[in-house]
Design a protein around this motif. Structure first.
Motif, PDB file in Angstrom:
ATOM      1  N   PHE A 134       0.817  -1.215   0.000  1.00 18.98           N
ATOM      2  CA  PHE A 134       0.000   0.000   0.000  1.00 18.98           C
ATOM      3  C   PHE A 134       0.850   1.263   0.000  1.00 18.98           C
ATOM      4  O   PHE A 134       0.324   2.368  -0.044  1.00 18.98           O
ATOM      5  N   CYS A 135       2.179   1.131   0.056  1.00 13.61           N
ATOM      6  CA  CYS A 135       3.093   2.272   0.090  1.00 13.61           C
ATOM      7  C   CYS A 135       3.627   2.594  -1.307  1.00 13.61           C
ATOM      8  O   CYS A 135       3.748   1.702  -2.155  1.00 13.61           O
ATOM      9  N   THR A 186      -5.036   2.247  -0.787  1.00 15.00           N
ATOM     10  CA  THR A 186      -4.432   3.561  -1.032  1.00 15.00           C
ATOM     11  C   THR A 186      -4.497   4.000  -2.486  1.00 15.00           C
ATOM     12  O   THR A 186      -4.255   5.181  -2.776  1.00 15.00           O
ATOM     13  N   HIS A 311      -0.481   7.238  -8.141  1.00 17.35           N
ATOM     14  CA  HIS A 311      -1.700   7.122  -7.346  1.00 17.35           C
ATOM     15  C   HIS A 311      -2.931   7.239  -8.235  1.00 17.35           C
ATOM     16  O   HIS A 311      -2.982   8.084  -9.136  1.00 17.35           O
TER      17      HIS A 311
END
Length: 342
Positions: A134-135, A186, A311
């Motif tokens: 998720f990073c 995310t 993202h």
């Protein structure tokens, strides 16, 4: 005792002789596990950080073999585990988890796992995954220190992602290299195929419990679309089957812990999952307690290819039209019968 032998499969190279020599000069003894990983005796994780040449050699062994088991670390405290963890990667902790009440000294860098909820978090990681997916830049290395070995088994399965990519037929290699996963919590995007940042080996990389979408880019690189449900379901099944096939093809190992084991993995070189036994009740398997620590990557991002953004707005309507776009929790459930918990 473990029954790992010293016979090596050609899918994963033996530790380089120059790295073995450097470690031996520092008092360590490296031994390749079969078919992946390596064990190390003679270097105490409670001691000061070894010199730069030793650290570089051990990082290279982890990158090539996937993981390294430091033996005889029974008395390692949580602070000492954290101090040893920052020998690697970005030389800093990257801790994103909650702290279980039973964690010694409430150390915020320790994620305490157990098959008994009063001793640690149960049920974590039953499907193949890489920690920190998720990073932007997932953890470079992850430590697993076994605090309490269960009497009746409860290990971790490791699969070498470079050898797994090499096992794919060329057409599937080309197809997977055009895929990008989107994290379900995310919206961060990562390539399904990447070149390992240290070894350079082309490798696969997909989280089977936290993927909200997968984007296919056209062969010309000019169009993007979301995989439909059956396509994504098939991809996840194929990925799981590929890593499971490593048991027969020499790149996957179910490691059973011995007292004092502290494993450091290269999180870009291997995927892992808990064995089914690891999650069985303590009354059945014996009490299992493990401390995990996660290390920052030495770079800013694990970026997607094809000009895709790092993202995507996974919690909003899809910007890419129809297809699977599943936010939150475990993301897309590719197998209704499989246990899912991150």
């Amino acid at each position: 005792m473990n029954s790992h032998t010293e016979q090596l499969a050609p899918a994963v190279p033996a530790p380089a002789p120059e790295h073995v020599a450097i470690v031996e000069q520092a008092g360590g003894r490296l031994a390749a596990l079969s078919p992946i990983g390596a064990s190390l005796r003679g270097i105490d994780l409670r001691a000061p950080r070894p010199d730069a040449a030793v650290i570089a050699a051990l990082e290279s062994v982890m990158a090539a073999r996937g993981f390294l088991v430091f033996k005889d670390q029974q008395t390692l405290s949580t602070d000492e585990l954290v101090n040893a963890s920052v020998w690697w990667g970005g030389r800093a902790m990257h801790s994103t988890h909650g702290v279980h009440p039973a964690t010694p000294d409430g150390n915020r860098h320790i994620f305490r796992l157990s098959n008994e909820h009063s001793h640690g978090i149960p049920g974590v990681g039953p499907q193949f995954h890489n920690d920190g997916a998720f990073c932007d830049a997932p953890f470079s290395h992850v430590a697993y220190h076994i605090v309490r070995v269960p009497e009746h088994g409860g290990g971790t399965v490791f699969a070498h992602l470079g050898a797994a990519f090499a096992a794919l037929p060329p057409a599937k290699q080309a197809y997977w290299a055009r895929l990008t996963s989107v994290n379900s919590t995310t919206g961060v995007a990562h390539p399904l195929v990447h070149d390992h940042p240290l070894s350079g080996r082309r490798s696969v990389w997909l989280h089977l419990g936290m993927t909200g979408a997968v984007i296919e880019t056209s062969p010309a690189g000019d169009r993007h679309r979301l995989l439909e449900a059956e396509e994504l379901r098939q991809l996840c099944r194929d990925y799981n089957e590929l890593l499971e096939a490593g048991f027969s093809n020499g790149y996957t190992l179910a490691y059973e812990y011995e007292p004092g084991d502290c494993i450091f993995i290269d999180n870009y070189a291997v995927a892992h999952r808990a064995t089914a036994e690891a999650h069985r009740p303590a009354a059945e398997q014996g009490l299992r307690i493990m401390h995990r620590a996660t290390v920052a990557a030495p770079f800013e991002a694990f970026e997607p290819h094809f000009g895709l953004p790092q993202h995507l707005p996974i919690h909003r309507p899809s910007p890419l039209g129809p297809g699977v776009w599943q936010p939150g929790g475990i993301g897309f459930r590719w197998d209704a019968s499989a246990p899912m918990q991150n």
